[in-house]
Design a protein around this motif. Structure first.
Motif, PDB file in Angstrom:
ATOM      1  N   PHE A   1      56.928   3.208  28.615  1.00 34.73           N
ATOM      2  CA  PHE A   1      57.203   3.252  30.054  1.00 34.73           C
ATOM      3  C   PHE A   1      56.470   4.336  30.830  1.00 34.73           C
ATOM      4  O   PHE A   1      56.531   4.352  32.052  1.00 34.73           O
ATOM      5  N   LEU A   2      55.771   5.222  30.156  1.00 38.29           N
ATOM      6  CA  LEU A   2      55.008   6.243  30.880  1.00 38.29           C
ATOM      7  C   LEU A   2      53.722   5.635  31.428  1.00 38.29           C
ATOM      8  O   LEU A   2      53.038   4.894  30.731  1.00 38.29           O
ATOM      9  N   GLU A   3      53.415   5.962  32.683  1.00 46.00           N
ATOM     10  CA  GLU A   3      52.159   5.473  33.251  1.00 46.00           C
ATOM     11  C   GLU A   3      51.004   6.297  32.673  1.00 46.00           C
ATOM     12  O   GLU A   3      51.178   7.421  32.237  1.00 46.00           O
ATOM     13  N   SER A   4      49.833   5.724  32.676  1.00 51.34           N
ATOM     14  CA  SER A   4      48.689   6.330  31.998  1.00 51.34           C
ATOM     15  C   SER A   4      48.321   7.703  32.543  1.00 51.34           C
ATOM     16  O   SER A   4      47.842   8.557  31.798  1.00 51.34           O
ATOM     17  N   ALA A   5      48.553   7.954  33.837  1.00 50.65           N
ATOM     18  CA  ALA A   5      48.187   9.247  34.430  1.00 50.65           C
ATOM     19  C   ALA A   5      48.942  10.406  33.801  1.00 50.65           C
ATOM     20  O   ALA A   5      48.439  11.518  33.736  1.00 50.65           O
ATOM     21  N   ASN A   6      50.156  10.166  33.310  1.00 52.83           N
ATOM     22  CA  ASN A   6      50.984  11.240  32.765  1.00 52.83           C
ATOM     23  C   ASN A   6      51.241  11.145  31.267  1.00 52.83           C
ATOM     24  O   ASN A   6      51.719  12.092  30.666  1.00 52.83           O
ATOM     25  N   LYS A   7      50.934  10.021  30.674  1.00 50.15           N
ATOM     26  CA  LYS A   7      51.332   9.752  29.290  1.00 50.15           C
ATOM     27  C   LYS A   7      50.860  10.823  28.308  1.00 50.15           C
ATOM     28  O   LYS A   7      51.656  11.399  27.573  1.00 50.15           O
ATOM     29  N   GLU A   8      49.578  11.086  28.275  1.00 53.84           N
ATOM     30  CA  GLU A   8      49.042  12.035  27.293  1.00 53.84           C
ATOM     31  C   GLU A   8      49.635  13.434  27.490  1.00 53.84           C
ATOM     32  O   GLU A   8      50.030  14.090  26.528  1.00 53.84           O
ATOM     33  N   HIS A   9      49.734  13.868  28.745  1.00 51.23           N
ATOM     34  CA  HIS A   9      50.269  15.193  29.061  1.00 51.23           C
ATOM     35  C   HIS A   9      51.730  15.326  28.616  1.00 51.23           C
ATOM     36  O   HIS A   9      52.110  16.308  27.981  1.00 51.23           O
ATOM     37  N   ILE A  10      52.542  14.326  28.922  1.00 46.67           N
ATOM     38  CA  ILE A  10      53.956  14.388  28.582  1.00 46.67           C
ATOM     39  C   ILE A  10      54.156  14.329  27.071  1.00 46.67           C
ATOM     40  O   ILE A  10      54.939  15.097  26.508  1.00 46.67           O
ATOM     41  N   ILE A  11      53.451  13.460  26.395  1.00 50.40           N
ATOM     42  CA  ILE A  11      53.603  13.350  24.944  1.00 50.40           C
ATOM     43  C   ILE A  11      53.147  14.628  24.251  1.00 50.40           C
ATOM     44  O   ILE A  11      53.787  15.097  23.306  1.00 50.40           O
ATOM     45  N   LYS A  12      52.061  15.242  24.733  1.00 47.17           N
ATOM     46  CA  LYS A  12      51.619  16.525  24.162  1.00 47.17           C
ATOM     47  C   LYS A  12      52.672  17.610  24.376  1.00 47.17           C
ATOM     48  O   LYS A  12      52.903  18.445  23.504  1.00 47.17           O
ATOM     49  N   THR A  13      53.313  17.604  25.542  1.00 41.95           N
ATOM     50  CA  THR A  13      54.360  18.589  25.823  1.00 41.95           C
ATOM     51  C   THR A  13      55.534  18.405  24.865  1.00 41.95           C
ATOM     52  O   THR A  13      56.057  19.377  24.322  1.00 41.95           O
TER      53      THR A  13
ATOM     54  N   VAL B   1      57.804  20.270  32.228  1.00 38.30           N
ATOM     55  CA  VAL B   1      56.748  19.275  32.387  1.00 38.30           C
ATOM     56  C   VAL B   1      56.530  19.035  33.869  1.00 38.30           C
ATOM     57  O   VAL B   1      57.454  18.679  34.590  1.00 38.30           O
ATOM     58  N   GLN B   2      55.312  19.242  34.320  1.00 39.30           N
ATOM     59  CA  GLN B   2      54.925  18.910  35.686  1.00 39.30           C
ATOM     60  C   GLN B   2      54.180  17.584  35.619  1.00 39.30           C
ATOM     61  O   GLN B   2      53.272  17.436  34.822  1.00 39.30           O
ATOM     62  N   VAL B   3      54.598  16.630  36.442  1.00 39.90           N
ATOM     63  CA  VAL B   3      53.948  15.322  36.396  1.00 39.90           C
ATOM     64  C   VAL B   3      53.058  15.110  37.605  1.00 39.90           C
ATOM     65  O   VAL B   3      53.254  15.705  38.658  1.00 39.90           O
ATOM     66  N   ILE B   4      52.079  14.250  37.426  1.00 35.75           N
ATOM     67  CA  ILE B   4      51.181  13.870  38.508  1.00 35.75           C
ATOM     68  C   ILE B   4      51.901  12.837  39.364  1.00 35.75           C
ATOM     69  O   ILE B   4      52.447  11.867  38.834  1.00 35.75           O
ATOM     70  N   PRO B   5      51.950  13.035  40.685  1.00 34.86           N
ATOM     71  CA  PRO B   5      52.601  12.030  41.532  1.00 34.86           C
ATOM     72  C   PRO B   5      51.960  10.660  41.348  1.00 34.86           C
ATOM     73  O   PRO B   5      50.761  10.543  41.148  1.00 34.86           O
ATOM     74  N   VAL B   6      52.780   9.642  41.400  1.00 33.92           N
ATOM     75  CA  VAL B   6      52.320   8.270  41.246  1.00 33.92           C
ATOM     76  C   VAL B   6      52.279   7.633  42.630  1.00 33.92           C
ATOM     77  O   VAL B   6      53.228   7.709  43.385  1.00 33.92           O
TER      78      VAL B   6
END
Length: 106
Positions: free
Chosen positions: A57-69, A82-87
């Motif tokens: 369910f994570l969008e591609s813009a945030n997926k790698e960053h969130i999973i690494k965190t 975790v800071q996310v990129i606005p969608v």
């Protein structure tokens, strides 16, 4: 009322997104339980994220960053923000969220 019921009510009623996540044997992170606000944060109905991998369910813009965190938090045992990129458009999410690993003796 048991302590478990108190914690469950707090988890479910919290106004911020809350997730219980586990790492499976293959190193993937799976949502054990998400509160209603957590589901809304990702544009999903209540209860719909339970049992799903973060990858689902994570969008591609945030997926790698969130999973690494999550990986760093689970490996170090340290809480992280975790800071996310606005969608865009219409799905702007500005708030950050916290990852707090809970280790068991297993």
């Amino acid at each position: 009322m048991t302590d478990k019921n108190i914690y469950q009510r707090l988890f479910e009623g919290w106004n911020d997104p809350r997730f219980l996540i586990e790492e499976d044997a293959n190193g993937y992170f799976r949502v054990m339980k998400a509160n209603k606000t957590g589901c809304e944060y990702f544009g999903q109905p209540d209860g719909s994220l339970d049992g799903h991998l973060l990858d689902d369910f994570l969008e591609s813009a945030n997926k790698e960053h969130i999973i690494k965190t999550f990986d760093v938090a689970f490996r170090t045992g340290l809480p992280l923000s975790v800071q996310v990129i606005p969608v865009f458009p219409g799905g702007v999410r500005i708030r950050s969220f916290y990852v707090t690993p809970i280790k068991t003796d297993d």
